[in-house]
Design an enzyme around this catalytic site. Structure first.
Site, PDB file in Angstrom:
ATOM      1  N   HIS A   1      41.282  35.957  31.630  1.00  0.00           N
ATOM      2  CA  HIS A   1      42.010  37.229  31.558  1.00  0.00           C
ATOM      3  C   HIS A   1      43.415  37.059  32.140  1.00  0.00           C
ATOM      4  O   HIS A   1      44.419  37.453  31.520  1.00  0.00           O
ATOM      5  CB  HIS A   1      41.233  38.298  32.336  1.00  0.00           C
ATOM      6  N   GLU A   2      43.482  36.483  33.331  1.00  0.00           N
ATOM      7  CA  GLU A   2      44.779  36.306  33.984  1.00  0.00           C
ATOM      8  C   GLU A   2      45.642  35.279  33.259  1.00  0.00           C
ATOM      9  O   GLU A   2      46.855  35.458  33.126  1.00  0.00           O
ATOM     10  CB  GLU A   2      44.571  35.889  35.446  1.00  0.00           C
TER      11      GLU A   2
ATOM     12  N   HIS B   1      47.441  36.803  30.319  1.00  0.00           N
ATOM     13  CA  HIS B   1      48.670  37.496  30.733  1.00  0.00           C
ATOM     14  C   HIS B   1      49.813  36.500  30.903  1.00  0.00           C
ATOM     15  O   HIS B   1      50.929  36.727  30.438  1.00  0.00           O
ATOM     16  CB  HIS B   1      48.457  38.215  32.072  1.00  0.00           C
TER      17      HIS B   1
END
Length: 215
Positions: A73-74, A77
């Site tokens: 998820h990170e 980004h």
């Protein structure tokens, strides 16, 4: 150590350290949460509890599902931000990580491990795309883990936890509040927000109803 570069995306030494610590801490917190919330004994023999075969098994499941879901998820980004010409890096919030582990001992699940911070000139659309990349990555992980659900044993448990946790992570992060991704997405496009938010909420509900947790 000079860091690591993958596909033209550079990862800094401090960032790699923070990612590893956050990954491990989240895995530990979720394992403790499962133990406490299901009535298993942790205190007073903490050393005995954390070295038990069950604890080791649940910890392995947690780092491979919760940990991987958080990590990718990170990284989503970061990769999208870098593609838009940003300087981006993940920074762990050690106070929140400590709170996360402490809350797990009390039977509560609270996860705010840190965030990817980026700087440089960026449009509202680009910022929205950076934000929505994280939840959409968790949606992809739901599809990746889903086939494992149909197996037995550790692999089946891995599939159950991977599907449900990533569905929840996607929906939770799309809430349009505070530092969560949903707030930035809705600022960019209400239509995109509505579609992704509704889709992730339905996905999370379906995961709870049809897949559930292994413990």
């Amino acid at each position: 150590m000079s860091g690591l570069t993958l596909a033209d995306v550079r990862f800094y030494p401090d960032e790699l350290r923070d990612l590893a610590i956050a990954w491990g801490a989240l895995g530990l917190a979720f394992t403790l949460f499962i133990f406490v919330s299901t009535g298993r004994q942790v205190f007073p023999d903490i050393a005995g509890a954390v070295t038990s075969p069950l604890f080791v098994r649940v910890f392995a499941l947690s780092v491979l599902t919760v940990g991987v879901g958080f990590l990718l998820h990170e990284l989503a980004h970061k990769v999208v931000a870098v593609r838009f010409g940003q300087i981006a890096a993940f920074k762990a919030d050690y106070a929140m990580l400590a709170l996360c582990v402490g809350a797990a001992f009390a039977g509560f699940l609270f996860a705010a491990p840190g965030a990817v911070y980026h700087r440089g000139r960026i449009t509202e659309r680009q910022n929205g795309l950076v934000s929505v990349a994280g939840p959409l990555t968790n949606v992809v992980l739901v599809a990746v883990f889903l086939p494992f659900v149909f197996f037995g044993g550790f692999v089946g448990e891995l599939g159950q936890l991977g599907v449900t946790i990533n569905a929840v992570l996607a929906a939770f992060n799309m809430i349009p509040f505070g530092p969560l991704d949903g707030k930035k997405v809705i600022s960019w496009s209400k239509a995109v927000f509505a579609v992704v938010f509704a889709g992730t909420v339905l996905l999370a509900a379906g995961a709870f109803i049809f897949v559930g947790f292994p413990y």
